[in-house]
Design a protein around this motif. Structure first.
Motif: not given
Length: 748
Positions: A624, A626, A628, A650, A670-671, A740, A744, A746
């Motif tokens: 995935r 992201l 950031i 990312h 933002y993630h 990560l 998140c 990922v």
């Protein structure tokens, strides 16, 4: 007027070369007339070339060529000032037939007669008859430069001789001109190559003579000290019985010393003068063996015209700097890359006339081929004013063809995305056409130019055009190199690729995913030690070793060496059996001290540094992506951390301090937030507290990335609300990827 067969055979090779030059000039002038850019002087020169060619052909016994050129002269006189149309096509077709007719029967056969009749029909304004014996015509390829991979044309069938002409034209009158005869001779380039190689060897001998002269001066200095001692000793033993002998010894010593110093001075001056003259000789021979680029570039305007007509486009090709001279081996290797670039510009770059008008451009597109010298480098650019290249389109095409993964596509900058067009198999075309779209071409350009020690770069503005720039050495026989030392061995790096040299301070280096890098002129360069790279030693022992900053195109590397040995102009020798095939080696050169310097390839060194410095990009294609926000006040640390995050696929936005990060956070989505601790205005701890105290961001994961590793610092970060605390000195791609994944979701 006729000549004997013996004289004709002697003149035939020269006539072939001269005819090729004349046809080239005639074709170029016709294209200028078609563009409406021809001056009266150009038309006058064109008429003179045709007239001279007709007379030379008749004198050499080529009646067919004379007939065709005579008809071309008549058609040229009847050429309208505007819209010459089919008449220019007929004249260009006549140019195409002249050179093949040199290998056909002397009368030219039925094809020559048919072509002359067609041009005369165009003069009268009637329909041009189709050549009845077109199949019997000799092969007449357009003067377009052809790729080396193109199959050779099949030989033509001999044409039956036409009926005897009832009218024999009067021989042309010799034209008196005031031009001075050309003071030049034709010399085979291979012979010049041999002379250049000998000149290089003599230049090395001249350097050795200078070294011996310095050694001789040192010996004479020692002799001077000994002579002083001899005189002093003679004075000490002087008495009435030996006085006369001592005076003779002193006189002889003084005279010998005077003669010795006079000889040393004259010898040094002579050696210095000879060395300078040998250098000039080598330089002049190097210049003499350079061949004008016009031999390659002259055919491109016609080739572009023909390719554009096939695609219903209107394109003109302008050539600048065709007089620039290059090494024969460079010239022979430059044709294919330029063919591919020009085909690409006509097919992909320049739009159709209607599309150009809608975009507010002239109907006629333009491709400009320019050549110039930049020091010891040759720079050739191919510009077009077409649609340009869109990085997003290139990324999508590369993804569609499976050349890169989604993760890699996401992390590519615009410049890196444009660089994908040089990947083997890449094409934005779904269907292959006659001109391009087969995924073969631009990768050949880069391979050919890199093999010459050069580089290829591309710049593009969507909607405005594209520029390809080829840079390569102007000569491969003589080269200025920077000599570096690994242990007691000497290696050479092309001086044109060296940006600067200096000392590498460990405090100036940083690490990106375990790879050493140094900040040089506002960009990070990978650091590579030459000794370990060549498997010679374990690297320099000095705390601040010597470093050579080299560049190749848009890439570069900091090459660490044991020491420097100066700069020289050397005669390049091909690698022998012992060195042939070794990595990074392009040749060798003899030095004045008797040693041999191994010459290294800058593209290979930079590519090796890039491979060492590039994290795996293909792993985890389905991760995935992201978005950031990275907050760090240190530019070097921020660039390194951003590169590491982008290498994982990312998108990264950068903020220079806590307040800047807070402002960006409020205006974006933002993630993840990654922040340093020690920053001015608002530090990372206070930024973390502020974010976690805001309901909108309470679920936003925060990673503190700091050089502070003490347990109490970690507790401060966790107490402020950070979800993870990473130490910069212990950071690598694997640990960051695991973090990560945990925060998140990922997958790694």
């Amino acid at each position: 007027m006729g000549i004997s067969e013996e004289i004709r055979q002697k003149l035939l090779p020269r006539f072939r070369e001269t005819t090729a030059d004349r046809v080239e000039k005639i074709s170029a002038a016709l294209l200028e007339i078609e563009r409406g850019a021809a001056t009266p002087e150009v038309r006058e020169e064109l008429a003179r070339e045709l007239h001279t060619l007709k007379g030379e052909a008749r004198m050499m016994g080529f009646a067919g060529i004379s007939t065709v050129v005579h008809a071309a002269e008549d058609l040229l006189k009847a050429l309208p000032a505007e819209r010459p149309g089919d008449r220019i096509d007929a004249l260009l077709r006549a140019c195409d037939t002249i050179l093949p007719m040199l290998d056909a029967p002397a009368d030219g056969g039925a094809a020559a007669t048919a072509l002359a009749e067609r041009m005369r029909a165009l003069i009268s304004g009637g329909p041009a008859p189709e050549p009845a014996a077109a199949a019997a015509a000799p092969a007449a390829p357009a003067p377009a430069p052809a790729s080396a991979s193109a199959p050779p044309a099949e030989p033509a069938e001999p044409a039956p001789p036409p009926a005897a002409a009832s009218h024999v034209e009067e021989a042309p009158r010799a034209e008196l001109r005031g031009d001075k005869p050309a003071a030049s001779i034709r010399v085979d380039v291979d012979r010049l190559d041999e002379i250049a190689a000998l000149a290089g060897d003599v230049m090395v001998e001249g350097a050795r003579a200078m070294r011996r002269s310095r050694d001789l001066v040192g010996l004479f200095a020692r002799w001077a000290r000994i002579s002083d001692r001899v005189v002093a000793l003679a004075e000490r033993v002087r008495d009435p019985r030996t006085a006369k002998l001592v005076e003779q010894i002193e006189g002889d010593v003084h005279l010998l010393r005077s003669d010795t110093f006079r000889f040393a001075r004259v010898h040094s001056e002579a050696a210095s003068s000879a060395h300078a003259q040998l250098g000039q000789l080598s330089e002049r021979i190097g210049e003499a063996r350079l061949i004008p680029l016009s031999g390659v570039l002259a055919g491109f305007p016609r080739a572009v015209r023909d390719m554009a007509h096939e695609q219903a486009k209107e394109v003109e090709c302008v050539v600048r700097g065709a007089e620039t001279g290059v090494d024969k081996s460079i010239l022979l290797s430059l044709n294919d890359p330029l063919v591919h670039l020009v085909r690409n510009s006509v097919d992909h770059g320049v739009e159709a006339p209607d599309e150009r008008e809608r975009a507010g451009k002239p109907r006629v597109g333009r491709i400009t081929i320019s050549a110039r010298t930049d020091g010891d480098l040759l720079a050739v650019t191919v510009d077009d004013d077409g649609r340009g290249i869109t990085p997003a389109t290139v990324r999508a095409a590369a993804l569609r063809k499976g050349l890169i993964g989604e993760q890699q596509a996401a992390s590519l900058s615009s410049r890196a995305a444009l660089d994908l067009i040089f990947t083997p198999g890449f094409s934005t075309r779904e269907q292959a056409g006659e001109t391009s779209g087969r995924g073969v071409g631009l990768d050949v350009v880069r391979k050919r130019v890199t093999a010459l020690g050069g580089s290829v770069t591309v710049e593009s503005s969507p909607g405005k055009g594209t520029r390809f720039t080829l840079r390569m050495p102007q000569s491969l026989s003589l080269m200025k190199v920077l000599l570096v030392r690994i242990d007691d061995d000497v290696y050479g790096v092309p001086a044109v690729d060296v940006d600067s040299v200096g000392r590498l301070d460990p405090r100036d280096t940083t690490e990106v995913a375990g790879i050493r890098a140094v900040r040089y002129r506002n960009r990070l360069m990978p650091v590579v030690a030459l000794g370990p790279l060549l498997s010679l030693n374990g690297g320099p022992r000095a705390q601040r070793p010597m470093v050579v900053y080299v560049s190749h195109g848009s890439e570069g590397a900091a090459v660490v060496v044991d020491g420097l040995h100066g700069e020289r102009e050397v005669a390049v020798k091909a690698p022998g059996a012992f060195l042939k095939g070794m990595r990074f080696v392009t040749g060798a050169a003899a030095l004045e001290d008797g040693r041999v310097a191994v010459l290294l390839s800058t593209p290979d060194l930079v590519n090796a540094a890039r491979r060492l410095a590039s994290p795996a990009m293909t792993r985890g294609r389905d991760r995935r992506r992201l978005r950031i926000l990275l907050v760090d006040d240190s530019a070097i640390a921020r660039e390194a951390e951003a590169a590491l995050l982008r290498s994982l696929g990312h998108e990264v936005d950068e903020a220079v301090d806590g307040e800047d990060g807070w402002a960006r956070l409020q205006n974006g989505q933002y993630h993840l937030l990654v922040t340093d601790v020690q920053m001015p205005v608002l530090d990372g701890i206070d930024l973390t507290r502020r974010v976690k105290a805001t309901p909108r961001f309470v679920k936003l994961p925060i990673v503190i990335m700091s050089s502070l590793s003490a347990p109490e610092e970690r507790r401060r970060g966790v107490d402020a609300g950070a979800d993870a605390y990473l130490v910069k000195g212990e950071l690598d791609a694997e640990s960051l990827a695991v973090t990560l994944e945990r925060l998140c979701g990922v997958p790694t």
